[in-house]
Enzyme design. Sequence first.
Site, PDB file in Angstrom:
ATOM      1  CB  ALA A  66      16.498 -41.807 -18.510  1.00 38.98           C
ATOM      2  N   GLY A 118      19.561 -40.409 -22.939  1.00 36.72           N
ATOM      3  CA  GLY A 118      18.799 -41.389 -23.710  1.00 36.72           C
ATOM      4  C   GLY A 118      18.235 -40.837 -25.000  1.00 36.72           C
ATOM      5  CD  GLU A 121      22.537 -43.561 -24.261  1.00 33.98           C
ATOM      6  OE1 GLU A 121      23.393 -44.403 -23.969  1.00 33.98           O
ATOM      7  OE2 GLU A 121      21.658 -43.182 -23.455  1.00 33.98           O
ATOM      8  CD  GLU A 141      23.884 -40.430 -20.077  1.00 36.25           C
ATOM      9  OE1 GLU A 141      22.882 -40.756 -20.743  1.00 36.25           O
ATOM     10  OE2 GLU A 141      24.821 -39.739 -20.551  1.00 36.25           O
TER      11      GLU A 141
END
Length: 267
Positions: A66, A118, A121, A141
Amino acid sequence: MDYQNIKYEVKDSIAYITMNRPEVLNALNAALLTELRHCVDTMYKDVRSISGVIITGEGRSFVAGADISELLDEVPGKSPSVSERFMDGVEETYQTLALLENYPRPVVAAINGFALGGGCELSLACDFRIASTKAQLGLPEATLGLLPTYGGTQRLPRLVGISVAKELIFTARKVKADEAKEIGLVNKVVEPEELIPAAEELIRTIAKNAPLSIKYDKIAINKGMQMTLEEGLRLEKALGGLAIGSEDGKAGIAAFLEKRSPIFEDK
């Protein structure tokens, strides 16, 4: 929509989505995620002309997580609480990834470089992951005091097992392509120049089969993984009944008995 952060085209019935923020390693920001949702909605409208989808990244990264620079920014018209704003954004991304995960055609993540946070993911929401030898995957993260919140804590253990998923998430370490293949995180590893051709070959192989079968297979597997075995078997039976009663089911059986190639019409 005039896309600024992704590239989208359909060529020879294959849809190509390319993350296009190479200057920041294709980090996911709000604008890119909005464009991705529009792109996925467009693919649903055009599904009968699409045999499969390839998602990749421009430059040396698939998606390097992200866009951290946006995480704490206040947004006009949104809650002053950073936690509430964050959860609202996560909910919107959940919806986009769920649509991608359940798209009736095969979706292949062609991982050309970094697939972190992300980005990893996003790849987990795809049916298949083919990695370049230059790829690296991970969920870092915890190094920021955060959690994987685009499905990482849920999809990763379902794919590689609970213990391996905990190791990757708790340690926040990156894995290279060969190790990712070894633990079942990716399906195949190829040289960089073979990445897109390998994804195209997989889609074309699948496209020889009945689209309706693939659609029902995907529903049975994706939904069945959330059910008990008994519930999953009942779902399988119901979808099998729909398939054998369909025009494609009848056409496939007739072609087999007559020793000829079937013609499927997705009906």
